[in-house]
Design a protein around this motif. Structure first.
Motif, short mmCIF file in Angstrom:
data_model
loop_
_atom_site.label_atom_id
_atom_site.label_comp_id
_atom_site.label_asym_id
_atom_site.label_seq_id
_atom_site.Cartn_x
_atom_site.Cartn_y
_atom_site.Cartn_z
N ARG A 1 3.50 9.83 2.51
CA ARG A 1 4.51 9.56 1.63
C ARG A 1 5.18 8.32 2.32
NH1 ARG A 1 7.68 15.11 1.07
NH2 ARG A 1 6.77 15.21 3.38
N THR B 1 5.09 3.59 2.24
CA THR B 1 4.84 2.64 1.50
C THR B 1 4.94 1.45 2.71
OG1 THR B 1 5.72 3.37 -0.64
CG2 THR B 1 5.55 0.92 -0.33
N HIS B 2 3.97 0.61 2.88
CA HIS B 2 4.13 -0.37 3.78
C HIS B 2 3.20 -1.64 3.35
CE1 HIS B 2 -0.05 1.18 4.82
NE2 HIS B 2 0.65 2.24 5.18
N GLU C 1 0.69 -1.19 -0.21
CA GLU C 1 -0.03 0.13 -0.03
C GLU C 1 0.86 1.18 0.04
OE1 GLU C 1 -2.70 -0.09 3.26
OE2 GLU C 1 -3.62 -1.76 2.61
N LYS C 2 0.47 2.36 -0.95
CA LYS C 2 1.14 3.55 -0.70
C LYS C 2 0.28 4.66 -0.19
CE LYS C 2 4.09 3.06 -5.04
NZ LYS C 2 4.52 3.16 -6.24
N ASP C 3 0.95 5.49 0.65
CA ASP C 3 0.07 6.32 1.57
C ASP C 3 0.81 7.83 0.78
OD1 ASP C 3 -1.01 8.31 3.27
OD2 ASP C 3 -1.13 6.84 4.65
N ASP C 4 -0.07 8.32 0.06
CA ASP C 4 0.38 9.51 -0.49
C ASP C 4 0.36 10.81 0.42
OD1 ASP C 4 0.67 8.26 -3.03
OD2 ASP C 4 -1.22 8.92 -3.74
#
Length: 613
Positions: A221, A223-224, A215-218
């Motif tokens: 910022r 990524t996990h 998952e990317k959390d914009d």
């Protein structure tokens, strides 16, 4: 007539004296023999013997020059003599020369790693020593001649080598071929004749991670790994090989070194055959030190004091802000997408705040810090309980002899605690009150705290027996052993800004926006502030990096690094700011640019380094 003769002799004597003074001889004249018919003595060497002939008619005695050499012993009447000596026929003169005997020496040498023994055979050929023949002379110097003796070398016996190894109590595998080669040598030589057993190093497990969704959390910022369900295969594990210990030549065991730290599996995963599988639904944690699946608590609104104290075994994610009076305690990470106002956050892993922390307290990886402070208290309480138990048993043995033993026994513990162990009571009370908030997620601590509150709080009303003291003592020891073995994770605090707040991290601290204002930052590793640090303190073990320290109005701000090899880097340093590195301080009274200090370069040409020293 007599007067004229006397004057003649005086004049002749003066002339003679003047003549001697004007023409001194170039060399001292030899002293003439008292008798012209005298014959001087002489000495000479013949067939390794000294022959002496005395003088006649008052001639000179012969002298001999004896060198200082261990191979020669020259005695006159039993007294050893060296240098120039006078000799006579009447003296008892003994001249003894000593040659070198043929010798064969055997000894061993152990290698530095103690895994091999070399046998060394040292053969030294013999030699004969004689005095050189000389001509008869008034002065004779003794000259030593040494001649090697050609002699057939006897071979060394293999039995002698084996006996040497046995006498020195060596253990290992004997190389008989090397012993045979050594025994055949006619000159000195060396061979490795015995070897120990080298340890066999093991191979670590090889982990092949399965490609799982990410998952990317914009907004943050980040990524996990994504959420996974129970039964998901996380890793395909190829088992390594255990190492086998060795033994040195003295028979002692050499352990096989463990090059790779063992991987820690959390409670959220299990082994199934050669796979590591998720045991529950949650967020995957995969690092070099740990594999786990943790639960996640997601709050879609702002958290306030009305929500009560949030204590959760896993991650806590707040989609809004954490407002006045809120309290969050998580065994994993805390992520806040908004601000934090007047609140308290504890996390065993990371704390990430997207915006600003206002007037709040934040800890990341705090348990290890708390346990470090708690360990001395536990040891003190354990020591006190052991003394209490010892005195209880002593008094019990005396009380049992009384007729009213059944009535006195329950009163022993309260009497001892109130009269002789007041400090122990104070420590137990401090243990319960001081750490109640910090260790609210520690179940073992909570169990001990509950036991103390129910059984030990009112010792006058609740009698304590021997089994009660032993029960608490055992639990305290087990608890202390557990917290000492806990290894801290890599915890991080990352926020945009901090205002009038306290931040404490067992790992790093990152301030990513404008900076910190009137805040206190403490880190066991490093602190990086992209913007300014104004009116606050930043203390780290390894390094501190700040964009701007203080302001143009002289607001007091300070930076401190404790490691001897630590580093401080400041792009712009204003006046009235304090820098401390390795216990040495420097206060700035004018603006400085691009300050860079290292603990191992103090006293160099940097003016601040000179001020620190």
């Amino acid at each position: 007539m007599l007067k004229s003769i006397f004057k003649y002799f005086q004049h002749d004597q003066k002339n003679s004296n003047n003549q001697v003074a004007e023409n001194p001889p170039a060399h001292p004249l030899p002293i003439p023999s008292p008798n012209p018919s005298s014959i001087d003595g002489y000495a000479y060497i013949e067939n390794n013997k000294l022959v002496v002939v005395d003088p006649k008619n008052y001639g000179f005695y012969a002298t001999v020059i004896v060198p200082d050499d261990d191979r020669l012993e020259f005695r006159i009447d039993g007294k050893k003599t060296i240098g120039e000596v006078v000799v006579s026929e009447l003296y008892q003169i003994d001249v003894v020369t000593r040659g070198r005997e043929h010798s064969t020496k055997r000894f061993t040498r152990v290698s530095e790693d103690k895994l091999s023994v070399s046998a060394i055979v040292q053969i030294e050929t013999g030699s004969s020593v004689m005095l050189s023949n000389s001509r008869p002379s008034l002065q004779t110097e003794l000259v030593i001649e040494e001649h090697a003796e050609e002699r057939e070398v006897e071979p060394v016996s293999p039995y002698a080598i084996l006996t040497l190894l046995k006498e020195q109590n060596f253990h290992g595998e004997i190389d008989y071929s090397a012993i045979h080669r050594l025994c055949q040598l006619s000159t000195s030589g060396e061979e490795v004749v015995l070897r120990g057993i080298a340890p066999s190093q093991g191979e670590p497990d090889h982990l092949n991670q399965i490609n799982l969704p990410v998952e990317k959390d914009d907004e943050l910022r980040l990524t996990h790994p994504s959420l996974i369900t129970a039964g998901t295969i996380i890793v395909d594990q190829q088992l390594g090989k255990e190492g086998t210990p060795g033994r040195d030549v003295y028979g002692f065991e050499i352990p096989a070194s463990q090059n790779v730290k063992p991987l820690t599996l959390g409670q959220g995963v299990i082994r199934v055959n050669t796979h590591i599988v998720a045991a529950k639904n949650g967020r995957l944690i995969f690092s070099k030190q740990r594999i786990d699946v943790v639960s996640e608590c997601v709050v879609d609104h702002d958290v306030t004091s009305a929500d009560g104290k949030i204590v959760f075994d896993g991650n806590v994610i707040v989609k809004g802000s954490v407002l006045d009076g809120a309290h969050i305690h998580a065994t994993e990470s805390v992520i806040v997408y908004g601000d934090v106002f007047h609140s308290t956050i504890y996390a065993e892993q990371d704390v990430i705040v997207a915006r600003t922390i206002h007037n709040s307290k934040v800890w990341a990886g705090n348990l290890k810090t708390i346990y470090s402070d708690l360990s001395p208290l536990l040891l003190r309480m354990i020591s006190g309980l052991e003394k209490l138990k010892e005195e209880y048993l002593l008094m019990k043995s005396h009380v049992l002899k009384r007729y009213d033993a059944h009535a006195v026994l329950p009163k022993i513990s309260s009497a001892l605690l109130e009269k002789r162990h007041v400090d122990l009571l104070d420590d137990l009370e401090f243990f319960v009150k001081e750490y109640q908030n910090h260790l609210s997620i520690d179940r073992e601590y909570q169990s001990l705290s509950e036991l103390l509150c129910t059984k030990w709080k009112e010792v006058q009303l609740t009698p304590l027996l021997e089994e009660d003291i032993q029960n608490l003592l055992s639990k305290m020891k087990d608890y202390h052993d557990r917290i000492v073995k806990i290894t801290p994770g890599i915890s991080v605090i990352r926020v945009s800004n901090a205002i009038s707040s306290y931040l404490n991290s067992y790992g790093n601290i990152f301030i990513t926006d404008k900076g910190c204002f009137s805040s206190n930052l403490e880190s066991k590793k490093a602190i990086a502030i992209r913007g300014s640090l104004r009116g606050g303190f930043a203390t780290a073990y390894h390094a501190v990096s700040v964009g701007e320290l203080g302001n143009s109005y002289g607001m007091e701000s300070s930076v401190r690094v404790t490691s001897l090899s630590g580093m401080i880097k400041i792009a712009l340093r204003h006046s009235n700011t304090l820098v401390e590195l390795c216990g040495k301080r420097d206060r700035c009274y004018s603006e400085e640019n691009n300050l860079y200090l290292r603990g191992d370069t103090i006293n160099d040409q940097n003016p601040v380094s000179r001020r620190l020293s």
